[in-house]
Design an enzyme around this catalytic site. Structure first.
Site, PDB file in Angstrom:
ATOM      1  N   GLY A  36       0.831  -1.216   0.000  1.00  0.00           N
ATOM      2  CA  GLY A  36       0.000   0.000   0.000  1.00  0.00           C
ATOM      3  C   GLY A  36       0.859   1.257   0.000  1.00  0.00           C
ATOM      4  O   GLY A  36       0.621   2.203  -0.756  1.00  0.00           O
ATOM      5  N   HIS A  37       1.897   1.250   0.849  1.00  0.00           N
ATOM      6  CA  HIS A  37       2.817   2.399   0.895  1.00  0.00           C
ATOM      7  C   HIS A  37       3.556   2.525  -0.444  1.00  0.00           C
ATOM      8  O   HIS A  37       3.713   3.624  -0.983  1.00  0.00           O
ATOM      9  CB  HIS A  37       3.853   2.206   2.001  1.00  0.00           C
ATOM     10  CG  HIS A  37       3.282   2.182   3.386  1.00  0.00           C
ATOM     11  ND1 HIS A  37       3.249   1.045   4.154  1.00  0.00           N
ATOM     12  CD2 HIS A  37       2.731   3.150   4.157  1.00  0.00           C
ATOM     13  CE1 HIS A  37       2.718   1.312   5.343  1.00  0.00           C
ATOM     14  NE2 HIS A  37       2.383   2.579   5.366  1.00  0.00           N
ATOM     15  N   SER A 186      -2.066  -3.470   5.958  1.00  0.00           N
ATOM     16  CA  SER A 186      -1.822  -2.592   7.089  1.00  0.00           C
ATOM     17  C   SER A 186      -0.569  -3.064   7.802  1.00  0.00           C
ATOM     18  O   SER A 186      -0.300  -4.269   7.869  1.00  0.00           O
ATOM     19  CB  SER A 186      -3.016  -2.644   8.052  1.00  0.00           C
ATOM     20  OG  SER A 186      -2.639  -2.135   9.312  1.00  0.00           O
ATOM     21  N   ARG A 188      -0.185  -3.223  10.778  1.00  0.00           N
ATOM     22  CA  ARG A 188      -0.588  -3.995  11.962  1.00  0.00           C
ATOM     23  C   ARG A 188      -0.979  -5.440  11.611  1.00  0.00           C
ATOM     24  O   ARG A 188      -1.076  -6.267  12.512  1.00  0.00           O
ATOM     25  CB  ARG A 188      -1.761  -3.308  12.668  1.00  0.00           C
ATOM     26  CG  ARG A 188      -1.344  -1.999  13.351  1.00  0.00           C
ATOM     27  CD  ARG A 188      -2.501  -1.353  14.073  1.00  0.00           C
ATOM     28  NE  ARG A 188      -2.101  -0.228  14.904  1.00  0.00           N
ATOM     29  CZ  ARG A 188      -2.287   1.053  14.591  1.00  0.00           C
ATOM     30  NH1 ARG A 188      -2.874   1.398  13.461  1.00  0.00           N
ATOM     31  NH2 ARG A 188      -1.892   2.018  15.399  1.00  0.00           N
TER      32      ARG A 188
HETATM   33  P1  AMP Z   1       0.631   4.561   7.867  1.00  0.00           P
HETATM   34  O1  AMP Z   1       2.078   4.268   7.708  1.00  0.00           O
HETATM   35  O2  AMP Z   1      -0.192   3.389   8.273  1.00  0.00           O
HETATM   36  O3  AMP Z   1       0.374   5.796   8.674  1.00  0.00           O
HETATM   37  O4  AMP Z   1       0.094   4.911   6.418  1.00  0.00           O
HETATM   38  C1  AMP Z   1       0.734   5.869   5.623  1.00  0.00           C
HETATM   39  C2  AMP Z   1      -0.138   6.140   4.430  1.00  0.00           C
HETATM   40  O5  AMP Z   1      -0.324   4.930   3.708  1.00  0.00           O
HETATM   41  C3  AMP Z   1      -1.520   6.651   4.827  1.00  0.00           C
HETATM   42  O6  AMP Z   1      -1.913   7.661   3.919  1.00  0.00           O
HETATM   43  C4  AMP Z   1      -2.364   5.416   4.683  1.00  0.00           C
HETATM   44  O7  AMP Z   1      -3.724   5.692   4.403  1.00  0.00           O
HETATM   45  C5  AMP Z   1      -1.701   4.731   3.507  1.00  0.00           C
HETATM   46  N1  AMP Z   1      -2.044   3.314   3.490  1.00  0.00           N
HETATM   47  C6  AMP Z   1      -1.932   2.431   4.525  1.00  0.00           C
HETATM   48  N2  AMP Z   1      -2.388   1.228   4.157  1.00  0.00           N
HETATM   49  C7  AMP Z   1      -2.815   1.342   2.876  1.00  0.00           C
HETATM   50  C8  AMP Z   1      -3.392   0.441   1.933  1.00  0.00           C
HETATM   51  N3  AMP Z   1      -3.654  -0.828   2.241  1.00  0.00           N
HETATM   52  N4  AMP Z   1      -3.699   0.918   0.698  1.00  0.00           N
HETATM   53  C9  AMP Z   1      -3.456   2.203   0.376  1.00  0.00           C
HETATM   54  N5  AMP Z   1      -2.898   3.103   1.212  1.00  0.00           N
HETATM   55  C10 AMP Z   1      -2.571   2.674   2.447  1.00  0.00           C
END
Ligand code: AMP
Length: 290
Positions: A36-37, A186, A188
């Site tokens: 996702g990132h 995620s 997590r």
């Molecule tokens: P985080 O590191 O969880 O704070 O996420 C950083 C960015 O990546 C945030 O804008 C999240 O919404 C995005 N993000 C996290 N998981 C996903 C995913 N499965 N698909 C798309 N974007 C994601």
């Protein structure tokens, strides 16, 4: 890829890039990268600007009983992933670099949008997110900021902040990247045990059931949520916190879906808290919103 953990040095680098005519495409994250990132970084790279990725696990957005200490941290793998994802600059400040005096005096306050649903179950979370993002935006001066739709309420809160505070940047919301069984990726997820990992897919299955009901012509909140609940009931390991139909901008509850609405869900599976959402009531799902 250049790596900075110091704000002044990062600013110097980005000022030079800007002076050379490059736009700043910014991807703020908390690290522990997954697909996702990576996809956010790749989307950011399509514009031809300098892709700046930040990794900062922000203590301000975690509640006292939440998982700040145990939040996954994988700096070496993240560095390799950011380089592979096309980041030109990686910013990895320490907590002391971001909050040199410990507690900060000045914070961004969020309105109702930041206090419902996620905000209700995670008091102070969105104020912490908005505050760190305001700081990161002031540090990096991005032209565009790339966020994942997986965190739909976060997108709405930050869009509202950009409007309310006249921040000169555009927010680009990117599609949720999923595992093969639909579970939203995620950081997590890696903490899910084997059984829990199987049950976790029920979240997306429930959203899909609601989406199918909407496609079949159902428009009432009750019938959409019943369709989702029927799936979740088969998975008692999934302990739902909220399941709601809301307006994607205001997060106000929607009784009857006439145009676009979001179905949002949060649940614990084992000790891991997961969120997900899907859009209903629209023929097209825009890849990108201005
Ligand atoms: P985080 O590191 O969880 O704070 O996420 C950083 C960015 O990546 C945030 O804008 C999240 O919404 C995005 N993000 C996290 N998981 C996903 C995913 N499965 N698909 C798309 N974007 C994601």
């Amino acid at each position: 890829m250049k790596v900075f953990d110091n704000i002044s040095e990062l600013r110097r680098e980005l000022a030079q890039a800007r002076a050379g005519g490059r736009r700043i495409e910014f991807v703020p994250t908390m690290g522990a990268f997954h697909e996702g990132h990576l996809r956010l970084m790749q989307t950011a790279g399509q514009e031809g600007g300098l892709v700046v990725v930040s990794i900062f696990v922000n203590p301000l957005q975690f509640g006292p009983l939440e998982d700040f200490d145990s939040y996954p941290r994988t700096p070496d793998a993240d560095r390799a992933c950011a380089a592979a994802g096309g980041a030109g600059v990686l910013f990895t400040p320490s907590v002391a670099e971001m909050y040199p005096q410990g507690e900060i005096e000045t914070r961004v306050e969020v309105g109702r949008l930041g206090r419902v649903l996620e905000g209700e179950y995670r008091p102070g979370h969105f104020a912490g997110v908005a505050t760190v993002c305001a700081k990161l935006f002031a540090i990096a001066g991005p032209d565009r900021v790339y966020l994942g739709r997986k965190d739909a309420q976060q997108v709405a809160v930050l869009r509202q902040m950009v409007r309310d505070l006249n921040l000169p940047l555009e927010i680009v919301a990117c599609p949720t990247v999923r595992e093969d069984d639909g579970l939203a990726m995620s950081s997590r997820n890696r903490r899910l045990g084997r059984e829990d990992r199987l049950d976790a897919a029920a979240l997306y299955a429930a959203l899909q059931a609601a989406e199918a009901a909407a496609r079949g012509g159902e428009t009432s909140r009750g019938s959409l949520l019943s369709a989702a609940r029927r799936v979740l009931e088969r998975h008692p390991a999934v302990r739902v916190q909220y399941l709601e139909v809301v307006d994607p901008q205001t997060f106000d509850p929607v009784d009857t879906v006439s145009s676009e609405a979001l179905i949002v869900v949060a649940a614990h599976v084992g000790s891991v808290r997961l969120i997900d959402n899907c859009i209903v009531g629209t023929a097209e799902r825009p890849e990108r919103e201005e």
